[in-house]
Scaffold this motif. Structure first.
Motif, mmCIF file in Angstrom:
data_model
loop_
_atom_site.group_PDB
_atom_site.id
_atom_site.type_symbol
_atom_site.label_atom_id
_atom_site.label_comp_id
_atom_site.label_asym_id
_atom_site.label_seq_id
_atom_site.Cartn_x
_atom_site.Cartn_y
_atom_site.Cartn_z
ATOM 1 N N VAL A 175 0.847 -1.197 0.000
ATOM 2 C CA VAL A 175 0.000 0.000 0.000
ATOM 3 C C VAL A 175 0.878 1.240 0.000
ATOM 4 O O VAL A 175 1.792 1.370 0.813
ATOM 5 C CB VAL A 175 -0.924 0.012 1.237
ATOM 6 N N LYS B 47 0.398 5.051 0.529
ATOM 7 C CA LYS B 47 -0.550 6.078 0.969
ATOM 8 C C LYS B 47 -0.313 7.405 0.270
ATOM 9 O O LYS B 47 -1.246 8.184 0.074
ATOM 10 C CB LYS B 47 -0.447 6.251 2.485
ATOM 11 N N LYS C 145 -1.703 6.970 -3.186
ATOM 12 C CA LYS C 145 -3.054 6.405 -3.068
ATOM 13 C C LYS C 145 -3.248 5.260 -4.051
ATOM 14 O O LYS C 145 -4.222 5.212 -4.813
ATOM 15 C CB LYS C 145 -4.115 7.490 -3.269
ATOM 16 N N THR D 113 -5.889 -1.474 3.840
ATOM 17 C CA THR D 113 -6.429 -0.118 3.684
ATOM 18 C C THR D 113 -7.620 0.185 4.583
ATOM 19 O O THR D 113 -7.982 1.353 4.750
ATOM 20 C CB THR D 113 -6.873 0.134 2.232
ATOM 21 N N ALA E 8 -7.958 1.170 -6.978
ATOM 22 C CA ALA E 8 -7.535 2.127 -5.947
ATOM 23 C C ALA E 8 -8.580 3.224 -5.753
ATOM 24 O O ALA E 8 -8.704 3.777 -4.664
ATOM 25 C CB ALA E 8 -6.191 2.734 -6.327
ATOM 26 N N VAL F 207 -11.049 2.711 -2.897
ATOM 27 C CA VAL F 207 -10.524 2.710 -1.530
ATOM 28 C C VAL F 207 -10.772 4.070 -0.887
ATOM 29 O O VAL F 207 -10.539 5.114 -1.505
ATOM 30 C CB VAL F 207 -9.019 2.381 -1.518
ATOM 31 N N TRP G 177 -9.202 6.377 1.185
ATOM 32 C CA TRP G 177 -7.819 6.550 1.656
ATOM 33 C C TRP G 177 -7.746 7.283 2.983
ATOM 34 O O TRP G 177 -6.694 7.309 3.638
ATOM 35 C CB TRP G 177 -6.994 7.248 0.580
ATOM 36 N N VAL H 103 -6.864 4.801 5.797
ATOM 37 C CA VAL H 103 -5.553 4.153 5.842
ATOM 38 C C VAL H 103 -4.721 4.750 6.951
ATOM 39 O O VAL H 103 -4.552 5.975 7.033
ATOM 40 C CB VAL H 103 -4.821 4.293 4.485
#
Length: 215
Positions: A87, A89, A92, A195, A206, A209, A211, A214
């Protein structure tokens, strides 16, 4: 997409199995083992746990790990798989790094053939799960060629590892499409683990997700 029933069903079932494990505050592999009576089902899960160093791997930073299992069509091969993602971050994004599978097809007559078949199914499922979809508008299908229909390219293929539990005392079992469903669920479970987002519709991108969840 040509729909395999087992692919969609196992994606849903084994994703929900992880949600149940979370609600029970149990490790996902241990939860499955506690709820299985079939010794061969337990054996593939125990083997994939050992082959991936599952317990210690959970402490890795910027990673996500997911597991899934099925007995194909309740009558063919037993298959368990662990998916590992990285992952990022900052950008992203996430990347599928590795798939490790353990298959029990009874008596294994051709180990190389069984490995090849299983590896191919794992890669095909990763492509379905992460990328493949048909785009369309009010006039019809827009995905008309291999440029407009996304598939996993060679450089995107994860490391794939297959281990066989050979049972020469038992009859051979079908292994043709045993890998596809569990791989989809394992990827979904790894994405959640890494995540905090549970993606329930495919493909898993993605963009789906959250974010902000996270750590």
């Amino acid at each position: 997409m040509r729909g395999l029933g087992a692919y969609g069903n196992i994606f849903a079932l084994e994703s929900f199995m992880d949600e149940l494990a979370l609600a029970a505050e149990m490790d996902p592999i241990e939860f499955r083992l506690k709820n299985l009576n079939d010794a061969r089902a337990k054996a593939v899960l125990q083997a994939v746990r050992q082959k991936t160093s599952w317990n210690s791997a959970q402490n890795a930073a910027n990673k996500g790990f997911g597991v899934a299992f099925s007995k194909y069509k309740n009558s063919a091969s037993y298959f368990a798989v662990v998916a590992e993602i990285t992952v990022d971050k900052t950008s992203k994004t996430f990347k599928l790094e590795k798939l490790t599978g353990v298959i029990d097809s009874g008596q294994c007559i051709n180990p190389d053939g069984l490995k090849n078949q299983t590896e191919g199914g794992m890669i095909q499922s990763a492509s379905w799960t992460l990328l493949e979809k048909v785009d369309f508008d009010e006039n019809g299908v827009l995905s008309t060629d291999w440029n407009s229909y996304p598939i996993l390219r060679s450089k995107e293929v994860p490391v794939v590892e297959v281990h066989i539990i050979n049972r020469p005392e038992l009859a051979p079992m079908g292994a043709g499409e045993a890998a596809q469903g569990p791989v989809a669920a394992a990827i979904a479970n790894a994405v959640f683990n890494g995540t905090g987002t549970r993606v329930r519709d495919l493909p898993i991108s993605a963009e789906k997700v959250d974010w902000n969840k996270v750590n």
